[in-house]
Design an enzyme around this catalytic site. Structure first.
Site, PDB file in Angstrom:
ATOM      1  N   LYS A 201      42.298  -5.088  53.821  1.00  0.00           N
ATOM      2  CA  LYS A 201      43.376  -5.471  54.753  1.00  0.00           C
ATOM      3  C   LYS A 201      44.134  -4.233  55.235  1.00  0.00           C
ATOM      4  CE  LYS A 201      45.517  -8.065  51.683  1.00  0.00           C
ATOM      5  NZ  LYS A 201      44.623  -7.845  50.523  1.00  0.00           N
TER       6      LYS A 201
ATOM      7  N   ARG B  84      51.081 -15.412  52.014  1.00  0.00           N
ATOM      8  CA  ARG B  84      50.217 -15.450  50.830  1.00  0.00           C
ATOM      9  C   ARG B  84      50.297 -16.791  50.116  1.00  0.00           C
ATOM     10  NH1 ARG B  84      49.709  -9.503  49.686  1.00  0.00           N
ATOM     11  NH2 ARG B  84      48.259  -9.264  47.981  1.00  0.00           N
TER      12      ARG B  84
ATOM     13  N   ARG C 200      40.569   3.077  44.452  1.00  0.00           N
ATOM     14  CA  ARG C 200      41.523   3.224  45.570  1.00  0.00           C
ATOM     15  C   ARG C 200      42.588   4.285  45.294  1.00  0.00           C
ATOM     16  NH1 ARG C 200      44.422  -1.931  48.107  1.00  0.00           N
ATOM     17  NH2 ARG C 200      44.928  -2.499  45.966  1.00  0.00           N
TER      18      ARG C 200
ATOM     19  N   ARG D  81      48.034   3.191  42.567  1.00  0.00           N
ATOM     20  CA  ARG D  81      49.012   2.137  42.296  1.00  0.00           C
ATOM     21  C   ARG D  81      48.940   1.678  40.851  1.00  0.00           C
ATOM     22  NH1 ARG D  81      47.977  -2.117  47.041  1.00  0.00           N
ATOM     23  NH2 ARG D  81      48.512  -3.479  45.302  1.00  0.00           N
TER      24      ARG D  81
ATOM     25  N   ARG E 124      45.687 -10.867  39.872  1.00  0.00           N
ATOM     26  CA  ARG E 124      45.901 -10.931  41.323  1.00  0.00           C
ATOM     27  C   ARG E 124      44.813 -11.762  42.006  1.00  0.00           C
ATOM     28  NH1 ARG E 124      46.143  -4.761  42.057  1.00  0.00           N
ATOM     29  NH2 ARG E 124      46.054  -5.141  44.290  1.00  0.00           N
TER      30      ARG E 124
HETATM   31  P1  ADP Z   1      46.622  -5.786  47.883  1.00  0.00           P
HETATM   32  O1  ADP Z   1      46.566  -4.837  49.042  1.00  0.00           O
HETATM   33  O2  ADP Z   1      45.836  -5.265  46.716  1.00  0.00           O
HETATM   34  O3  ADP Z   1      46.285  -7.171  48.293  1.00  0.00           O
HETATM   35  P2  ADP Z   1      49.511  -5.745  48.160  1.00  0.00           P
HETATM   36  O4  ADP Z   1      50.004  -4.352  48.257  1.00  0.00           O
HETATM   37  O5  ADP Z   1      49.369  -6.509  49.410  1.00  0.00           O
HETATM   38  O6  ADP Z   1      48.135  -5.771  47.349  1.00  0.00           O
HETATM   39  O7  ADP Z   1      50.469  -6.567  47.172  1.00  0.00           O
HETATM   40  C1  ADP Z   1      50.806  -6.065  45.900  1.00  0.00           C
HETATM   41  C2  ADP Z   1      51.678  -7.085  45.183  1.00  0.00           C
HETATM   42  O8  ADP Z   1      52.897  -7.293  45.919  1.00  0.00           O
HETATM   43  C3  ADP Z   1      51.081  -8.473  45.013  1.00  0.00           C
HETATM   44  O9  ADP Z   1      50.226  -8.550  43.877  1.00  0.00           O
HETATM   45  C4  ADP Z   1      52.345  -9.325  44.840  1.00  0.00           C
HETATM   46  O10 ADP Z   1      52.897  -9.171  43.537  1.00  0.00           O
HETATM   47  C5  ADP Z   1      53.314  -8.645  45.830  1.00  0.00           C
HETATM   48  N1  ADP Z   1      53.224  -9.259  47.175  1.00  0.00           N
HETATM   49  C6  ADP Z   1      52.677  -8.690  48.293  1.00  0.00           C
HETATM   50  N2  ADP Z   1      52.782  -9.525  49.330  1.00  0.00           N
HETATM   51  C7  ADP Z   1      53.381 -10.652  48.894  1.00  0.00           C
HETATM   52  C8  ADP Z   1      53.752 -11.894  49.487  1.00  0.00           C
HETATM   53  N3  ADP Z   1      53.502 -12.163  50.778  1.00  0.00           N
HETATM   54  N4  ADP Z   1      54.357 -12.815  48.700  1.00  0.00           N
HETATM   55  C9  ADP Z   1      54.634 -12.576  47.420  1.00  0.00           C
HETATM   56  N5  ADP Z   1      54.289 -11.450  46.787  1.00  0.00           N
HETATM   57  C10 ADP Z   1      53.670 -10.485  47.508  1.00  0.00           C
HETATM   58  P1  ADP Z   2      43.588  -4.333  50.623  1.00  0.00           P
HETATM   59  O1  ADP Z   2      44.710  -3.819  51.505  1.00  0.00           O
HETATM   60  O2  ADP Z   2      42.972  -5.594  51.144  1.00  0.00           O
HETATM   61  O3  ADP Z   2      43.997  -4.472  49.194  1.00  0.00           O
HETATM   62  P2  ADP Z   2      42.362  -1.681  51.075  1.00  0.00           P
HETATM   63  O4  ADP Z   2      42.305  -1.559  52.562  1.00  0.00           O
HETATM   64  O5  ADP Z   2      43.411  -0.906  50.366  1.00  0.00           O
HETATM   65  O6  ADP Z   2      42.412  -3.253  50.665  1.00  0.00           O
HETATM   66  O7  ADP Z   2      40.911  -1.308  50.504  1.00  0.00           O
HETATM   67  C1  ADP Z   2      40.678  -1.240  49.105  1.00  0.00           C
HETATM   68  C2  ADP Z   2      39.847   0.015  48.789  1.00  0.00           C
HETATM   69  O8  ADP Z   2      38.502  -0.173  49.281  1.00  0.00           O
HETATM   70  C3  ADP Z   2      40.367   1.294  49.440  1.00  0.00           C
HETATM   71  O9  ADP Z   2      40.154   2.367  48.542  1.00  0.00           O
HETATM   72  C4  ADP Z   2      39.517   1.434  50.713  1.00  0.00           C
HETATM   73  O10 ADP Z   2      39.341   2.809  51.061  1.00  0.00           O
HETATM   74  C5  ADP Z   2      38.200   0.781  50.298  1.00  0.00           C
HETATM   75  N1  ADP Z   2      37.581  -0.020  51.382  1.00  0.00           N
HETATM   76  C6  ADP Z   2      38.194  -0.765  52.335  1.00  0.00           C
HETATM   77  N2  ADP Z   2      37.295  -1.369  53.138  1.00  0.00           N
HETATM   78  C7  ADP Z   2      36.063  -1.014  52.683  1.00  0.00           C
HETATM   79  C8  ADP Z   2      34.709  -1.307  53.098  1.00  0.00           C
HETATM   80  N3  ADP Z   2      34.454  -2.120  54.112  1.00  0.00           N
HETATM   81  N4  ADP Z   2      33.706  -0.746  52.365  1.00  0.00           N
HETATM   82  C9  ADP Z   2      33.965   0.061  51.303  1.00  0.00           C
HETATM   83  N5  ADP Z   2      35.203   0.384  50.874  1.00  0.00           N
HETATM   84  C10 ADP Z   2      36.250  -0.140  51.542  1.00  0.00           C
END
Ligand code: ADP
Ligand code: ADP
Ligand code: ZN
Length: 239
Positions: free
Chosen positions: A13, A89, A128, A171, A182
């Protein structure tokens, strides 16, 4: 352009939000980033509470999340659109957003589900890391910076005089235990919003198992109004 990206942790994302933001000239808004910024002050009790919840891999309560996103969407840079990464979410958050957008008279251009199998996500998340200065995302295996001591995007470099401050950040919630929690939260609370948007006819599904560039192409095609008449491919086995 007004887009929501939905997908499990590690789906890509943030990666895709950053690309879409550059392409369409609208901000990418990550609730996770907004929360992480809030946890920086050790004397802020709300920040400490958010930190605890994030460590458990649970959702921050809706009152906090919805208020924060409402304030963010009111900022002038969102006038021409936004890419939402990680919000909504839960069904309750999706309903709150719906109400907010209706009040503003705003329509969504698309809600994109980035589908990735659970086994792949652990590998994505454990490799990551991000630039501590601009937040650009990288991966140990899949997306390394061209120079291991310099950010491709903002040019920040490691300061040899100050080895304590590393350029790259990992992170604290990207560990195996929290990732499992998660994923569980995603399947039980976030995945149920997919039928909500499908019923509105705005849901597009892309295959997030593909390469980053290929996922970008799929999303751009899905958001292209000329493609709008086509029914998106049904979700594969993800989630
Ligand atoms: P990822 O990119 O791995 O999906 P995020 O950075 O989006 O993780 O989110 C990290 C954490 O922040 C989540 O596990 C949750 O605890 C909190 N969080 C993020 N977005 C939301 C949301 N829309 N509602 C509630 N908690 C959230
Ligand atoms: P999210 O925001 O959904 O948690 P990220 O964009 O942070 O996901 O991606 C998670 C990890 O995977 C990062 O280290 C990113 O560089 C890598 N990544 C993202 N998209 C791809 C893909 N299509 N193929 C391989 N690695 C990816
Ligand atoms: Zn950077």
């Amino acid at each position: 352009m007004r887009v929501i990206l939905i997908g499990p942790p590690g789906a890509g994302k943030g990666t895709q939000a950053s690309r879409l933001s550059a392409k369409y000239g609208v901000p990418s808004i990550s609730t996770g980033d907004l929360f992480r910024a809030r946890t920086k002050d050790p004397n802020d009790p709300l920040g400490a509470e958010i930190n605890r919840i994030m460590k458990e891999g649970k959702l921050v309560p809706n009152e906090i999340t919805v208020k924060m996103i409402a304030e963010r969407l009111d900022q002038p840079d969102c006038k021409n659109g936004f890419i939402l990464d990680g919000f909504p979410r839960s069904v309750e958050q999706a309903e709150s957003l719906d109400k907010m957008l209706k009040e503003k008279g705003i329509r969504l251009d698309g809600v994109v589900q980035i589908g990735v199998d659970d086994e792949k996500l652990v590998e994505r998340i454990s490799g990551r890391f991000a630039c501590g200065k601009c937040g650009e995302g990288y991966h140990d295996k899949f997306h390394q910076p061209k120079d291991p001591h310099k950010c491709d995007k903002c040019g920040a470099t490691e300061d040899p005089a100050n080895p304590e401050t590393t350029l790259w950040k990992r992170r604290p919630d990207d560990n195996a235990t929290t990732v499992r929690a998660r994923l569980e939260t995603y399947h039980s609370q976030t995945a149920p919003i997919l039928p909500f948007y499908d019923a509105k006819g705005v849901l597009k599904v892309v295959d997030g198992m593909a390469s980053m560039d290929d996922v970008t192409r799929q999303i751009e095609a899905a958001l292209d109004p000329k493609e709008g008449v086509k029914k998106p491919a049904p979700p594969k086995k993800y989630g």
